[in-house]
Design an enzyme around this catalytic site. Structure first.
Site, PDB file in Angstrom:
ATOM      1  N   ASP A   1       3.992  -1.277  -3.474  1.00 22.74           N
ATOM      2  CA  ASP A   1       4.367  -2.688  -3.347  1.00 22.74           C
ATOM      3  C   ASP A   1       3.585  -3.329  -2.198  1.00 22.74           C
ATOM      4  O   ASP A   1       3.135  -2.634  -1.279  1.00 22.74           O
ATOM      5  CB  ASP A   1       5.869  -2.810  -3.045  1.00 22.74           C
ATOM      6  CG  ASP A   1       6.728  -2.272  -4.177  1.00 22.74           C
ATOM      7  OD1 ASP A   1       6.238  -2.210  -5.311  1.00 22.74           O
ATOM      8  OD2 ASP A   1       7.894  -1.909  -3.900  1.00 22.74           O
TER       9      ASP A   1
HETATM   10  N1  URA Z   1       8.979   2.772  -4.463  1.00 23.44           N
HETATM   11  C1  URA Z   1       9.104   1.459  -4.129  1.00 23.44           C
HETATM   12  O1  URA Z   1      10.173   0.892  -4.201  1.00 23.44           O
HETATM   13  N2  URA Z   1       7.991   0.825  -3.730  1.00 23.44           N
HETATM   14  C2  URA Z   1       6.779   1.418  -3.606  1.00 23.44           C
HETATM   15  O2  URA Z   1       5.821   0.761  -3.196  1.00 23.44           O
HETATM   16  C3  URA Z   1       6.687   2.778  -3.948  1.00 23.44           C
HETATM   17  C4  URA Z   1       7.798   3.443  -4.375  1.00 23.44           C
END
Ligand code: URA
Length: 238
Positions: free
Chosen positions: A108
């Site tokens: 993310d």
């Molecule tokens: N899980 C999440 O919620 N975000 C990420 O970026 C990776 C794993």
């Protein structure tokens, strides 16, 4: 094994900072040598796997694929293009840039840590396919303390608010009751955040620290990257 290609394509594919038209100029200036001779043309055919190609005397080694470990900072997106935010590719130094690079798996925008960037589509597929069980380990800081029994719930497979059941995952406690490590064998959208949400908690900080047997280099500052050698990459599968 023979890998026959034009000299200009070879050099520009291995060196992201040199275009094919640059190679023509470099050949005219006699700065390029092939097997000891500097009487070369940019359109000549070479065997990339065997011929000795040098620029200003320095060997250009042939690498079919390149693997880059990036320590992604927050605010950067894991795509090859984005109109608004910087992408992980914009953090790759010119010397390591080449065409076809992409992030093998997404984090993310607000997640930090290890992103593998490569032009090896087969490897990326191997890492991303849940069938191959390549574990990804994350450091998590939570808004509320970890409760009793979180480990077992992760091990059994958390059911998300939309009813989707996650594969068994591993939760290990860290220094404080707000910190832990989570290892996933799959990668659903916002998965870790949604797993803790399903337990009535919230992720305040998330960082990926390993992919398979490869651990993020602690010396890499946020936004920095290094090339990973081919023999290291084999550790991906543990
Ligand atoms: N899980 C999440 O919620 N975000 C990420 O970026 C990776 C794993």
């Amino acid at each position: 094994m023979a890998e026959i290609m034009r000299l200009d394509r070879f050099i520009s594919s291995q060196r992201g900072d040199i275009s094919r038209s640059d190679v023509r100029k470099l050949c005219s200036a006699r700065r390029v040598e092939v097997n000891g001779s500097c009487k070369v043309r940019s359109d000549m055919k070479i065997n990339a796997a065997e011929d000795d190609v040098r620029l200003d005397g320095e060997r250009i080694e042939y690498k079919k694929f390149i693997y880059i470990m990036l320590n992604k900072p927050q605010g950067v997106v894991c795509s090859t293009r984005d109109g608004l935010s910087p992408t992980v590719l914009s953090l790759i130094p010119e010397k390591l840039r080449r065409s076809g690079l992409f992030p093998a798996g997404r984090l993310d925008k607000d997640t930090e840590g290890f992103v593998l960037i490569t032009d090896d589509g087969e490897l990326a597929h191997r890492i991303l396919s849940p069938k191959n069980h390549v574990p990804k380990r994350y450091y998590v800081r939570l808004e509320k303390p970890l409760e009793e029994g979180y480990e077992q719930l992760f091990e059994q497979g958390i059911t998300l608010s939309d009813g989707v059941k996650c594969m068994p995952a591993r939760l290990e406690r860290a220094e404080s009751e707000y910190d832990c490590f989570v290892t996933l064998n799959e990668g659903m959208f916002h998965q870790i955040k949604r797993m803790f949400e399903a337990l009535g908690n919230k992720v305040n900080y998330l960082k990926r620290i390993s992919i398979g047997g490869i651990v993020l280099d602690e010396k890499l500052a946020l936004g920095e990257c290094i090339e990973i050698m081919h023999k290291e990459i084999k550790k991906i599968n543990g």
